[in-house]
Design an enzyme around this catalytic site. Structure first.
Site, mmCIF file in Angstrom:
data_model
loop_
_atom_site.group_PDB
_atom_site.id
_atom_site.type_symbol
_atom_site.label_atom_id
_atom_site.label_comp_id
_atom_site.label_asym_id
_atom_site.label_seq_id
_atom_site.Cartn_x
_atom_site.Cartn_y
_atom_site.Cartn_z
ATOM 1 N N THR A 120 25.353 74.932 6.021
ATOM 2 C CA THR A 120 25.544 76.361 6.290
ATOM 3 C C THR A 120 25.169 76.696 7.736
ATOM 4 O OG1 THR A 120 25.106 76.865 3.998
ATOM 5 C CG2 THR A 120 24.842 78.673 5.535
ATOM 6 N N GLU B 82 14.993 81.351 0.825
ATOM 7 C CA GLU B 82 16.302 80.810 1.192
ATOM 8 C C GLU B 82 16.474 80.768 2.703
ATOM 9 O OE1 GLU B 82 19.866 82.620 1.379
ATOM 10 O OE2 GLU B 82 20.957 80.758 1.035
HETATM 11 N N1 HSE Z 1 27.352 84.328 3.838
HETATM 12 C C1 HSE Z 1 26.895 83.016 4.081
HETATM 13 C C2 HSE Z 1 27.839 82.295 5.024
HETATM 14 C C3 HSE Z 1 26.810 82.287 2.776
HETATM 15 O O1 HSE Z 1 29.043 82.375 4.791
HETATM 16 O O2 HSE Z 1 27.381 81.687 5.986
HETATM 17 C C4 HSE Z 1 26.338 80.873 2.878
HETATM 18 O O3 HSE Z 1 24.970 80.797 2.794
#
Ligand code: HSE
Length: 308
Positions: free
Chosen positions: A183, A130
């Site tokens: 992201t 990932e």
């Molecule tokens: N914790 C991560 C974020 C989750 O909020 O960027 C998304 O991959």
């Protein structure tokens, strides 16, 4: 002879737990099919549902890279293996799409090889996979996608992860407005420092949420599902975020915040009817603002990735 694995979508952060809390949904998710390959090594032979966006090169594909890391660990990198990735969930949606692919790949390979490792020990390889999607090492999507349930990541570096009890009746409503938020970009906009005051509020809520889940105390869960740090910085990436949140809260949500890095928004509630009403209210806001959206309603998925 081959086999098929299902790996579910997941909701990371759970409002207050940036990079440390997440839970799995029953659907949507990815299907990974594994078969004996025609040549040496791991190959990705088919990808469907990704609109041509995912690479076939094993080293640049989250599922491929996770699988490769597992095979290298087992000393089986030359084993002829063919992997098919059937994406049955949207990308850039905040639903842990790359985490599902990575979790599905390691589970499929482990099952195909007759389970040399325990499921828990596959986590490291799935996180490695990932990581190539957003360049950051965090298990708050991968751990629940693989192991199921609600997961607390006490420490991402050592993958000190713990499943938290799921109160009876807890339901998730997730709405995905049809826009894409990467992201990587949603992480890049975050300020690097927070104040002591913010830290105290956030840690209080994380602890309160965990206690609430352990005690099935829905009021405490509701009071704790608040994000003082990340949500205010990311809300502008999602059209109508605050109106959707308000609609969810007015319709019985315990709490409502951004799912992962967005643009999906999740709400938790204490029964399926509330979950449906919340979903309808959220979807109405998007419809009124001419934003296409897709709704998912699900109890917490306790199994995680599984052989079909
Ligand atoms: N914790 C991560 C974020 C989750 O909020 O960027 C998304 O991959």
């Amino acid at each position: 002879m081959g086999l098929k694995v299902f790996a579910p979508a997941s909701v990371a952060n759970m409002a207050c737990g940036y990079d440390v809390l997440g839970f799995a949904l029953n659907g949507p998710g990815d299907e990974i099919i594994i078969k004996k390959g025609g040549e040496k090594g791991l190959k990705i032979t088919k990808i469907t549902g990704a609109g041509g966006k995912l690479p076939y090169n094993v080293k640049s594909n989250t599922a491929g890279f996770a699988g490769l890391k597992l095979l290298e660990h087992l000393g089986l990198q030359d084993e002829p293996i063919a992997l098919e990735i059937h994406k049955k969930m949207p990308f850039g949606s905040g639903l842990g799409s790359s985490a599902a692919s990575a979790a599905g790949a390691v589970m499929a390979i482990n099952e195909y090889l007759r389970r040399p490792l325990a499921k828990r020990d596959l986590l490291k390889f799935a996180v490695e996979g990932e990581q190539i999607a957003d360049g950051a090492w965090h298990a708050d999507n991968v751990a629940p996608a693989l192991l199921g349930g609600i997961v607390l990541v006490r420490d991402n570096a050592s993958l000190d992860v713990h499943k938290i009890p799921v109160p009876r009746g807890l339901f998730a409503t997730v709405i995905h407005p049809k826009i894409e938020v990467l992201t990587k970009e949603a992480r890049a906009i975050l300020k690097k420092n927070i104040s002591l005051k913010q830290c105290i509020a956030q840690t209080g809520n994380i602890a309160g949420l965990v206690v609430g889940l352990y005690n099935s105390d829905f009021d405490l869960i509701g009071r704790s599902l608040k994000d003082h740090i990340i949500e205010p910085q990311r809300a502008s990436l999602i059209p109508n975020f605050y109106t959707v949140q308000e609609a969810a809260m007015k319709n019985g949500a315990l709490g409502c915040s951004i799912s992962g890095a967005g643009p999906s928004i999740f709400a938790l509630s204490n029964n399926s009817l509330n979950a449906e009403n919340i979903g309808n209210a959220m979807q109405r806001v998007f419809a009124d603002n001419k934003v296409d959206s897709k709704l998912y309603i699900s109890p917490i998925n306790l199994e995680g990735t599984q052989l079909l």
